[in-house]
Design a protein around this motif. Structure first.
Motif, mmCIF file in Angstrom:
data_model
loop_
_atom_site.group_PDB
_atom_site.id
_atom_site.type_symbol
_atom_site.label_atom_id
_atom_site.label_comp_id
_atom_site.label_asym_id
_atom_site.label_seq_id
_atom_site.Cartn_x
_atom_site.Cartn_y
_atom_site.Cartn_z
ATOM 1 N N GLN A 33 0.825 -1.198 0.000
ATOM 2 C CA GLN A 33 0.000 0.000 0.000
ATOM 3 C C GLN A 33 0.867 1.259 0.000
ATOM 4 N N SER A 34 1.920 1.234 0.788
ATOM 5 C CA SER A 34 2.840 2.373 0.830
ATOM 6 C C SER A 34 3.510 2.574 -0.526
ATOM 7 N N GLU A 35 3.865 1.477 -1.186
ATOM 8 C CA GLU A 35 4.499 1.568 -2.501
ATOM 9 C C GLU A 35 3.541 2.155 -3.535
ATOM 10 N N ILE A 36 2.270 1.747 -3.469
ATOM 11 C CA ILE A 36 1.279 2.283 -4.407
ATOM 12 C C ILE A 36 1.115 3.783 -4.198
ATOM 13 N N GLN A 37 1.047 4.213 -2.944
ATOM 14 C CA GLN A 37 0.894 5.638 -2.668
ATOM 15 C C GLN A 37 2.112 6.437 -3.136
ATOM 16 N N HIS A 38 3.265 5.813 -3.143
ATOM 17 C CA HIS A 38 4.478 6.472 -3.645
ATOM 18 C C HIS A 38 4.502 6.515 -5.160
ATOM 19 N N ASP A 39 4.107 5.414 -5.801
ATOM 20 C CA ASP A 39 4.270 5.295 -7.251
ATOM 21 C C ASP A 39 3.142 5.942 -8.048
ATOM 22 N N LEU A 40 1.907 5.898 -7.528
ATOM 23 C CA LEU A 40 0.764 6.396 -8.282
ATOM 24 C C LEU A 40 0.909 7.856 -8.720
ATOM 25 N N PRO A 41 1.240 8.798 -7.828
ATOM 26 C CA PRO A 41 1.383 10.189 -8.275
ATOM 27 C C PRO A 41 2.455 10.367 -9.331
ATOM 28 N N ARG A 42 3.508 9.575 -9.247
ATOM 29 C CA ARG A 42 4.604 9.710 -10.211
ATOM 30 C C ARG A 42 4.190 9.191 -11.591
ATOM 31 N N LEU A 43 3.416 8.123 -11.624
ATOM 32 C CA LEU A 43 2.896 7.641 -12.902
ATOM 33 C C LEU A 43 1.964 8.687 -13.529
ATOM 34 N N LEU A 44 1.117 9.282 -12.721
ATOM 35 C CA LEU A 44 0.187 10.293 -13.216
ATOM 36 C C LEU A 44 0.929 11.530 -13.711
ATOM 37 N N LEU B 172 -11.701 24.365 -17.099
ATOM 38 C CA LEU B 172 -11.813 24.064 -18.526
ATOM 39 C C LEU B 172 -11.041 25.120 -19.314
ATOM 40 N N ASP B 173 -10.173 24.662 -20.210
ATOM 41 C CA ASP B 173 -9.335 25.605 -20.962
ATOM 42 C C ASP B 173 -9.149 25.207 -22.421
ATOM 43 N N GLY B 174 -9.953 24.281 -22.903
ATOM 44 C CA GLY B 174 -9.832 23.859 -24.290
ATOM 45 C C GLY B 174 -8.918 22.665 -24.497
ATOM 46 N N LYS B 175 -8.231 22.200 -23.438
ATOM 47 C CA LYS B 175 -7.328 21.058 -23.562
ATOM 48 C C LYS B 175 -8.000 19.751 -23.145
ATOM 49 N N GLU B 176 -9.293 19.780 -22.990
ATOM 50 C CA GLU B 176 -10.007 18.576 -22.556
ATOM 51 C C GLU B 176 -9.858 17.406 -23.525
ATOM 52 N N PRO B 177 -9.845 17.631 -24.867
ATOM 53 C CA PRO B 177 -9.596 16.495 -25.766
ATOM 54 C C PRO B 177 -8.238 15.843 -25.514
ATOM 55 N N ARG B 178 -7.247 16.648 -25.190
ATOM 56 C CA ARG B 178 -5.919 16.100 -24.890
ATOM 57 C C ARG B 178 -5.959 15.283 -23.599
ATOM 58 N N LEU B 179 -6.770 15.710 -22.678
ATOM 59 C CA LEU B 179 -6.924 14.989 -21.419
ATOM 60 C C LEU B 179 -7.549 13.622 -21.650
ATOM 61 N N VAL B 180 -8.614 13.590 -22.434
ATOM 62 C CA VAL B 180 -9.321 12.342 -22.725
ATOM 63 C C VAL B 180 -8.478 11.411 -23.580
ATOM 64 N N ASP B 181 -7.733 11.963 -24.497
ATOM 65 C CA ASP B 181 -7.010 11.187 -25.505
ATOM 66 C C ASP B 181 -5.566 10.917 -25.072
ATOM 67 N N ASP B 182 -4.731 11.945 -25.113
ATOM 68 C CA ASP B 182 -3.290 11.773 -24.890
ATOM 69 C C ASP B 182 -2.950 11.357 -23.462
ATOM 70 N N TYR B 183 -3.567 12.018 -22.493
ATOM 71 C CA TYR B 183 -3.245 11.728 -21.092
ATOM 72 C C TYR B 183 -3.550 10.274 -20.749
ATOM 73 N N VAL B 184 -4.724 9.816 -21.132
ATOM 74 C CA VAL B 184 -5.095 8.427 -20.839
ATOM 75 C C VAL B 184 -4.189 7.465 -21.593
ATOM 76 N N ARG B 185 -3.879 7.773 -22.854
ATOM 77 C CA ARG B 185 -3.004 6.884 -23.628
ATOM 78 C C ARG B 185 -1.621 6.765 -22.992
ATOM 79 N N HIS B 186 -1.063 7.876 -22.554
ATOM 80 C CA HIS B 186 0.259 7.821 -21.912
ATOM 81 C C HIS B 186 0.185 7.140 -20.547
ATOM 82 N N LEU B 187 -0.927 7.301 -19.857
ATOM 83 C CA LEU B 187 -1.077 6.611 -18.578
ATOM 84 C C LEU B 187 -1.130 5.096 -18.791
#
Length: 270
Positions: free
Chosen positions: A28-39, A68-83
């Motif tokens: 659990q401690s490892e997940i809490q350490h790694d999750l923010p870094r992956l994001l 909201l700033d117009g980058k929402e498509p990048r959030l849905v598309d690129d961010y999820v793909r890189h995650l």
């Protein structure tokens, strides 16, 4: 971090690690350490800066809010793909029991920075979507998948159905969500599986005579134009015109497995 007065239109991004409670204390401690870094790495690769987001952490879960700033498509598309890519690399070095698998929700609406976090029905809706049966079920039904994504109907229609991403409406499956008093329609995608086996036809964006959605991964600038009205089939055009300059000649010696192939025969000289 970006801040705003009163209620303001925002994107809400919620992430939760699957089966966190069944892990040991050290895991659990490892997940809490790694999750923010992956994001963080996924956001940087997508050209987004999570340091400008308001983030509420809760162990294996994060709720991020950004205006909201117009980058929402990048959030849905690129961010999820890189995650997805970050998770794939992370899990490739671990045994099955130590994999990190994520449920991800993206919603939008009015949010206020309150004294003890965030206020607004959009935040409540995001939490309900994150804890919905279809999202839990997606990872349970597909143990090979590292991530399942659920978009609210508002986000889906303004980004994917609107043609502002490289994703198509066929990449998602429409699902009903009912959690406590909350009821809504949402759109589910498991990136590891590609398009659903049965694509939903309930988006309202692919009616007869309207432009089809772009194929997954197809850049917006290269989207194909729909067939002109009145052409045979409207959707499919077949030309019998012979073009000698486009002929490829291949000399083959020996047996050839050509199951499923289509051959044309003609004179190279026209």
């Amino acid at each position: 971090m970006a801040a705003w007065p009163d209620f303001y239109p925002c994107a809400c991004i919620a992430v939760d690690a699957q089966a966190y409670g069944s892990n040991s204390d050290r895991r659990q401690s490892e997940i809490q350490h790694d999750l923010p870094r992956l994001l963080d790495r996924a956001a940087r690769s997508a050209g987004l800066d999570r340091q400008q987001w308001q983030i509420q952490c809760k162990g294996d879960e994060q709720l991020a809010v950004r205006p909201l700033d117009g980058k929402e498509p990048r959030l849905v598309d690129d961010y999820v793909r890189h995650l997805v890519g970050e998770l794939r690399d992370y899990n490739a070095q671990r045994v099955l029991a130590a994999r990190m698998r994520l449920r991800v929700v993206i919603h939008q609406g009015l949010v206020e920075l309150a004294d003890n976090g965030f206020a607004g029905t959009a935040v409540v809706a995001t939490a309900r979507l994150l804890n919905s049966g279809p999202l839990y079920g997606a990872l349970a039904e597909h143990p090979e998948a590292d991530l399942a994504l659920l978009l609210s109907d508002e986000v889906f229609r303004s980004t994917v159905a609107g043609g502002h991403t490289t994703l198509s409406t066929g990449d998602f499956r429409r699902v009903p969500v009912q959690v406590k008093e909350f009821e809504a329609t949402a759109w589910l995608r498991v990136p590891a599986l590609g398009a659903p086996t049965v694509a939903s036809h309930e988006t309202g964006a692919a009616e007869e005579g309207e432009s089809a959605a772009p194929a997954p991964g197809e850049p917006a600038a290269d989207r194909r134009e729909p067939a002109a009205a009145g052409e045979a089939g409207s959707r499919v055009r077949i030309s019998n015109e012979y073009r000698a300059d486009n002929v490829n000649v291949t000399n083959v010696a020996g047996p050839v497995d050509a199951r499923g192939a289509v051959f044309g025969f003609g004179s190279v000289g026209g």
